[in-house]
Design an enzyme around this catalytic site. Structure first.
Site, PDB file in Angstrom:
ATOM      1  N   ARG A  88      52.698   2.254  23.109  1.00  0.00           N
ATOM      2  CA  ARG A  88      51.489   1.815  23.793  1.00  0.00           C
ATOM      3  C   ARG A  88      51.405   0.302  23.924  1.00  0.00           C
ATOM      4  O   ARG A  88      50.434  -0.208  24.474  1.00  0.00           O
ATOM      5  CB  ARG A  88      50.290   2.285  22.996  1.00  0.00           C
ATOM      6  CG  ARG A  88      49.483   3.402  23.680  1.00  0.00           C
ATOM      7  CD  ARG A  88      48.334   3.697  22.752  1.00  0.00           C
ATOM      8  NE  ARG A  88      47.293   4.481  23.310  1.00  0.00           N
ATOM      9  CZ  ARG A  88      47.180   5.800  23.158  1.00  0.00           C
ATOM     10  NH1 ARG A  88      48.110   6.479  22.565  1.00  0.00           N
ATOM     11  NH2 ARG A  88      46.111   6.414  23.626  1.00  0.00           N
ATOM     12  N   ARG A 142      38.992   2.109  25.964  1.00  0.00           N
ATOM     13  CA  ARG A 142      40.372   2.609  26.033  1.00  0.00           C
ATOM     14  C   ARG A 142      41.030   2.295  27.369  1.00  0.00           C
ATOM     15  O   ARG A 142      42.220   1.999  27.427  1.00  0.00           O
ATOM     16  CB  ARG A 142      40.410   4.118  25.750  1.00  0.00           C
ATOM     17  CG  ARG A 142      40.464   4.401  24.245  1.00  0.00           C
ATOM     18  CD  ARG A 142      40.676   5.859  23.962  1.00  0.00           C
ATOM     19  NE  ARG A 142      39.479   6.615  24.243  1.00  0.00           N
ATOM     20  CZ  ARG A 142      39.464   7.884  24.616  1.00  0.00           C
ATOM     21  NH1 ARG A 142      40.581   8.552  24.749  1.00  0.00           N
ATOM     22  NH2 ARG A 142      38.321   8.487  24.854  1.00  0.00           N
TER      23      ARG A 142
HETATM   24  P1  AMP Z   1      45.641   9.522  22.123  1.00  0.00           P
HETATM   25  O1  AMP Z   1      45.422  10.854  21.490  1.00  0.00           O
HETATM   26  O2  AMP Z   1      47.071   9.261  22.458  1.00  0.00           O
HETATM   27  O3  AMP Z   1      44.702   9.268  23.271  1.00  0.00           O
HETATM   28  O4  AMP Z   1      45.263   8.425  21.005  1.00  0.00           O
HETATM   29  C1  AMP Z   1      43.949   8.330  20.489  1.00  0.00           C
HETATM   30  C2  AMP Z   1      43.782   6.992  19.765  1.00  0.00           C
HETATM   31  O5  AMP Z   1      44.740   6.893  18.689  1.00  0.00           O
HETATM   32  C3  AMP Z   1      44.003   5.742  20.603  1.00  0.00           C
HETATM   33  O6  AMP Z   1      42.852   5.379  21.337  1.00  0.00           O
HETATM   34  C4  AMP Z   1      44.365   4.731  19.523  1.00  0.00           C
HETATM   35  O7  AMP Z   1      43.211   4.306  18.810  1.00  0.00           O
HETATM   36  C5  AMP Z   1      45.208   5.558  18.560  1.00  0.00           C
HETATM   37  N1  AMP Z   1      46.648   5.551  18.943  1.00  0.00           N
HETATM   38  C6  AMP Z   1      47.396   6.629  19.313  1.00  0.00           C
HETATM   39  N2  AMP Z   1      48.649   6.272  19.580  1.00  0.00           N
HETATM   40  C7  AMP Z   1      48.712   4.930  19.399  1.00  0.00           C
HETATM   41  C8  AMP Z   1      49.752   3.965  19.540  1.00  0.00           C
HETATM   42  N3  AMP Z   1      50.981   4.313  19.950  1.00  0.00           N
HETATM   43  N4  AMP Z   1      49.434   2.672  19.263  1.00  0.00           N
HETATM   44  C9  AMP Z   1      48.215   2.299  18.851  1.00  0.00           C
HETATM   45  N5  AMP Z   1      47.179   3.156  18.703  1.00  0.00           N
HETATM   46  C10 AMP Z   1      47.426   4.465  18.977  1.00  0.00           C
END
Ligand code: AMP
Length: 184
Positions: A88, A142
């Protein structure tokens, strides 16, 4: 085959990842899922990341990279993996490249799901999974984080010639068909 599924929040990465793992028989590595499981189980990692996630911000690179490196050491990922929600940031992408290269591997395909912003917001608000970061404020943060910190990851892989831009609108099966076509 190592595949990165990329896109803004609400672009459908999780949904398409489920279909791809089934089709390609590859394991799924979703950093967001791992964080949510840790929060549910009240682990030290879960306690560390909960408020960051609730605010829609990114977990620090160091924490994410360490987690992914530990996870990738498991044998199930030896033949490939579908990354969802990782990398990310450009720093995460560089760390992943270095990790894979040191094992004689690389990222084979980078699939980015392209969806207009109004549609992203509509999808997140209607996904109804009760995710604690799915508030209007959380979604806006986000999306901002995505534009500022995550979108540059696309340029990083574009330079390597492995990016496939997929129209992420339409039915789940239509989108999945486009992904398979791009991989063939
Ligand atoms: P997601 O389920 O991929 O939408 O991730 C939900 C949340 O988890 C994100 O908004 C971040 O707070 C955290 N997160 C997930 N993957 C990452 C990553 N690769 N780097 C940093 N934060 C992450």
């Amino acid at each position: 085959m190592n595949i990165i599924l990329f896109g803004a929040p609400g672009a459908g990465k999780g949904t398409q990842a489920e279909k791809l793992i089934e089709h390609l028989k590859l394991p799924h590595l979703s950093t967001g899922n791992i964080f949510r499981e840790n929060i549910k189980a009240n682990t030290p990692l879960g306690l560390k990341v909960k408020s960051i996630m609730d605010q829609g911000k990114l977990v620090p690179d160091e924490t994410v990279v360490e987690l992914v490196a530990d996870e990738l050491n498991h044998q199930i990922y030896d033949d490939g993996v579908i990354f969802d929600g990782f990398p990310r940031t450009v720093a995460q992408a560089e760390a992943l490249d270095t990790y894979l290269q040191s094992r004689g591997k690389n990222v084979d395909a980078f699939i980015t799901l392209s969806v207009p912003e109004e549609e992203l917001i509509r999808r997140i608000l209607s996904r109804g999974q009760g995710r604690s970061d799915d508030t209007r404020e959380g979604i806006q943060t986000r999306l901002n984080v995505y534009h500022e910190e995550t979108a540059p990851v696309l340029n990083h892989y574009n330079a390597k010639g492995i990016v496939k831009v997929i129209d992420g609108t339409g039915s789940i099966d239509e989108i999945f068909g486009r992904i398979l076509q791009s991989l063939s």
